[in-house]
Design a protein around this motif. Structure first.
Motif, short mmCIF file in Angstrom:
data_model
loop_
_atom_site.label_atom_id
_atom_site.label_comp_id
_atom_site.label_asym_id
_atom_site.label_seq_id
_atom_site.Cartn_x
_atom_site.Cartn_y
_atom_site.Cartn_z
N ALA A 160 -4.53 -4.60 -2.25
CA ALA A 160 -3.60 -5.72 -2.33
C ALA A 160 -2.89 -5.94 -1.00
O ALA A 160 -2.67 -7.09 -0.59
CB ALA A 160 -2.58 -5.47 -3.44
N ALA A 161 -2.54 -4.86 -0.32
CA ALA A 161 -1.89 -5.01 0.98
C ALA A 161 -2.83 -5.68 1.98
O ALA A 161 -2.42 -6.58 2.73
CB ALA A 161 -1.46 -3.64 1.51
N ARG A 162 -4.09 -5.28 1.97
CA ARG A 162 -5.07 -5.91 2.86
C ARG A 162 -5.29 -7.37 2.48
O ARG A 162 -5.41 -8.24 3.35
CB ARG A 162 -6.39 -5.14 2.80
N ALA A 163 -5.32 -7.66 1.18
CA ALA A 163 -5.49 -9.04 0.72
C ALA A 163 -4.33 -9.92 1.16
O ALA A 163 -4.52 -11.07 1.58
CB ALA A 163 -5.63 -9.07 -0.79
N ARG A 195 6.97 -22.02 -9.31
CA ARG A 195 6.80 -22.87 -8.13
C ARG A 195 6.01 -22.17 -7.03
O ARG A 195 6.29 -22.31 -5.84
CB ARG A 195 8.15 -23.35 -7.58
N VAL A 196 5.00 -21.41 -7.44
CA VAL A 196 4.09 -20.75 -6.51
C VAL A 196 2.84 -21.62 -6.43
O VAL A 196 2.19 -21.86 -7.46
CB VAL A 196 3.72 -19.33 -6.99
N PRO A 197 2.47 -22.11 -5.25
CA PRO A 197 1.25 -22.91 -5.15
C PRO A 197 0.02 -22.09 -5.53
O PRO A 197 -0.11 -20.93 -5.11
CB PRO A 197 1.20 -23.31 -3.67
N LEU A 198 -0.85 -22.68 -6.30
CA LEU A 198 -2.06 -21.97 -6.69
C LEU A 198 -2.97 -21.72 -5.50
O LEU A 198 -3.81 -20.81 -5.54
CB LEU A 198 -2.79 -22.74 -7.80
N ASP A 199 -2.80 -22.49 -4.43
CA ASP A 199 -3.56 -22.22 -3.20
C ASP A 199 -3.20 -20.85 -2.64
O ASP A 199 -4.05 -20.18 -2.04
CB ASP A 199 -3.30 -23.30 -2.16
N ASP A 200 -1.95 -20.42 -2.80
CA ASP A 200 -1.56 -19.09 -2.33
C ASP A 200 -2.27 -18.00 -3.14
O ASP A 200 -2.70 -16.99 -2.58
CB ASP A 200 -0.04 -18.91 -2.45
N VAL A 201 -2.41 -18.22 -4.43
CA VAL A 201 -3.10 -17.24 -5.27
C VAL A 201 -4.59 -17.23 -4.92
O VAL A 201 -5.22 -16.16 -4.87
CB VAL A 201 -2.88 -17.56 -6.77
N ILE A 202 -5.15 -18.40 -4.66
CA ILE A 202 -6.55 -18.48 -4.24
C ILE A 202 -6.74 -17.73 -2.92
O ILE A 202 -7.73 -17.02 -2.72
CB ILE A 202 -7.00 -19.94 -4.15
N ASN A 203 -5.78 -17.86 -2.00
CA ASN A 203 -5.86 -17.12 -0.73
C ASN A 203 -5.80 -15.61 -0.97
O ASN A 203 -6.45 -14.84 -0.27
CB ASN A 203 -4.75 -17.55 0.22
N LEU A 204 -5.00 -15.17 -1.95
CA LEU A 204 -4.96 -13.75 -2.28
C LEU A 204 -6.32 -13.28 -2.80
O LEU A 204 -6.79 -12.19 -2.46
CB LEU A 204 -3.88 -13.47 -3.31
N LEU A 205 -6.95 -14.11 -3.62
CA LEU A 205 -8.27 -13.75 -4.13
C LEU A 205 -9.30 -13.68 -3.00
O LEU A 205 -10.15 -12.77 -2.99
CB LEU A 205 -8.71 -14.76 -5.19
N LEU A 210 2.42 -9.56 -3.23
CA LEU A 210 1.74 -8.28 -3.15
C LEU A 210 1.46 -7.74 -4.55
O LEU A 210 0.36 -7.26 -4.84
CB LEU A 210 2.56 -7.28 -2.33
N ARG A 211 2.44 -7.84 -5.42
CA ARG A 211 2.26 -7.39 -6.81
C ARG A 211 1.22 -8.27 -7.52
O ARG A 211 0.42 -7.76 -8.30
CB ARG A 211 3.60 -7.43 -7.55
N ASP A 212 1.24 -9.56 -7.24
CA ASP A 212 0.23 -10.46 -7.82
C ASP A 212 -1.17 -10.03 -7.39
O ASP A 212 -2.10 -10.04 -8.20
CB ASP A 212 0.48 -11.90 -7.40
N ALA A 213 -1.32 -9.66 -6.13
CA ALA A 213 -2.62 -9.22 -5.63
C ALA A 213 -3.06 -7.92 -6.31
O ALA A 213 -4.25 -7.74 -6.60
CB ALA A 213 -2.58 -9.04 -4.11
N GLU A 214 -2.11 -7.03 -6.59
CA GLU A 214 -2.45 -5.80 -7.31
C GLU A 214 -2.94 -6.12 -8.72
O GLU A 214 -3.92 -5.53 -9.19
CB GLU A 214 -1.23 -4.88 -7.39
#
Length: 173
Positions: free
Chosen positions: A45-48, A109-119, A72-76
């Motif tokens: 998650a940290a690397r992501a 209010r978190v853009p889904l593009d940010d979550v896509i970038n985490l993925l 970071l927690r979302d990425a985990e």
């Protein structure tokens, strides 16, 4: 003539009609690789998050320290769901998780593009712990989650940055 006691149908391939489909077999895919992902989820998650910050510099501007910790927690959590998909060799757990969490991200209010970038960051981080076969399974899971987030992104309420000119036209001046 004595009545024989009725036996219930017990089958591994067919579940009871009122119970739905049987759960996915956690040993059908790559359970060892899934365990490696679960154990290494914090470092993955940290690397992501690092990769996501490199891909989109505005991520740091939109999020303060607490927001970055939340990403970071979302990425985990995404890594754990990908691990479940790798264990079963089925992308549906990742896709379902994306479907469930999209409204939560919209409300926060978190853009889904940010979550896509985490993925996408997880896609970059996973080859360090997975082999080629396991990587193919994780890529299918990541692609399924990204497709679901992109589908939800089109719905009004996503916090992504809009085109100012188009907003001007739609607002009528």
């Amino acid at each position: 003539m004595a009545a024989s006691p009725t036996k219930t149908l017990d089958s591994r391939t067919v579940s009871h009609p009122s119970l739905g489909s049987p759960p996915a077999d956690p040993t059908a895919g790559f359970p060892v690789a899934a365990r490696i992902i679960q154990v290494g989820a914090p470092s993955l998650a940290a690397r992501a998050l690092e990769v996501a910050l490199d891909r989109d510099a505005t991520l740091r501007e939109r999020n303060d320290e607490i927001g970055l910790r939340q990403r970071l927690r979302d990425a985990e959590l995404l890594a754990e769901r990908i691990a479940l998909s790798v264990a079963t060799d089925d992308p549906s757990p990742s896709r379902e998780y994306a479907d469930w969490t999209a409204p939560v991200y919209r409300r926060k209010r978190v853009p889904l593009d940010d979550v896509i970038n985490l993925l996408e960051g997880l896609r970059v981080a996973l080859p360090s712990v997975l082999g080629p076969e396991e990587r193919a399974s994780s890529d299918r899971a990541i692609d399924a989650a990204i497709a679901q987030y992109r589908w939800h992104r089109r719905i009004a309420g996503d916090a992504r940055k809009r085109n100012r000119f188009l907003q001007f036209i739609y607002k009528g001046g």
